[in-house]
Motif scaffolding. Structure first.
Motif: not given
Length: 264
Positions: A124-130
């Motif tokens: 639950g500590e991800g970083m996502t680029g969209v």
């Protein structure tokens, strides 16, 4: 029909599915994995239904997360080509695969979102680029995409031309950070600290420093200066890192990642 489908249950697909369970009931999701063993295991763990093949998975959802390795994309796209409609939202996790390239395989009328998460999504500590082409998704659909990936950490919408930079900044960089933590722990072990404790001290220091950047909004250089007392111990260490090329090593690692992305 399920709301969200997943093709691929490797580390990243599994992580996003588990994150999604914080926001969606299991009944609103479906998945397909390569082996029967994986399907049975994930179903037992999550309660999410699985399908026998990728085409069926695509047919039974609106948002389809394509979480397979780039080398398997061509095969999977052939399997789902005639199941993906203009009403679908296809979410691609593959580095180096552009939206236009995917449209060439599936049709220009298909709606595709390009996404780059990272492995801390598992906790639950991800970083996502969209990235998505302007006007292709409704406001409600954009909110749904953000909801899905916010369940795994933090999400930022960016221009697609910057997606390879996202791989450098967050997609691959956890591996660099793990190397740094290992090196910090080795240094403590060198001076007598038990290894198990050394990993705790080093990892918590990195976690705390990262939280300071995010929560204070201060420039990293300002935070660094706050630790460096005149003629103190920390400035000596900082000077050694500069002498031995920490910044240059990081820049070179990111350059290697970026170059690889452009050749996939």
């Amino acid at each position: 029909m399920a709301k969200i489908g997943f093709i691929g249950m490797g580390n990243m697909g599994h992580a996003i599915l588990k994150g999604a369970l914080k926001e969606y009931p299991a009944e609103e999701m479906i998945f397909c994995a390569k082996t029967s063993e994986t399907k049975t295991k994930v179903h037992a763990e999550t309660g999410v239904e699985y399908t026998d093949n990728n085409a069926e998975c695509a047919n039974r959802c609106k948002y389809l997360v394509l979480a397979v390795k780039p080398q398997f994309y061509e095969e999977v796209l052939k399997e789902i080509r005639y199941m993906v409609t203009p009403e679908h939202v296809l979410i691609s996790l593959a580095p180096g695969k552009t939206i236009d390239q995917l449209k060439q395989n599936l049709g220009n009328d298909k709606r595709i979102v390009r996404v780059m998460p990272n492995t801390p999504a598992m906790i639950g500590e991800g970083m996502t680029g969209v990235s998505v082409k302007q006007g292709e998704l409704s406001g409600e659909e954009m909110d749904e995409i953000k909801k899905l990936f916010d369940a795994c950490g933090k999400t930022e919408f960016i221009e697609e031309r910057l997606m390879d930079a996202v791989v450098c900044a967050s997609g691959s960089s956890p591996a660099f950070v793990y190397q740094f933590i290992e090196a910090l722990a080795d240094s403590a072990v060198r001076y007598g600290m038990p290894r198990k404790q050394a990993y705790v001290f080093a990892a918590q220091a990195v976690k705390g420093a990262a939280a300071m950047v995010l929560e204070t909004g201060e420039h990293p250089a300002v935070l660094k200066d706050q630790v460096c007392s005149p003629a103190g111990t920390t400035i000596e260490g900082v000077a050694a890192l500069e002498e031995y090329g920490l910044r240059n090593a990081v820049l070179k690692a990111s350059e290697a990642v970026y170059n690889r992305c452009t050749k996939i």
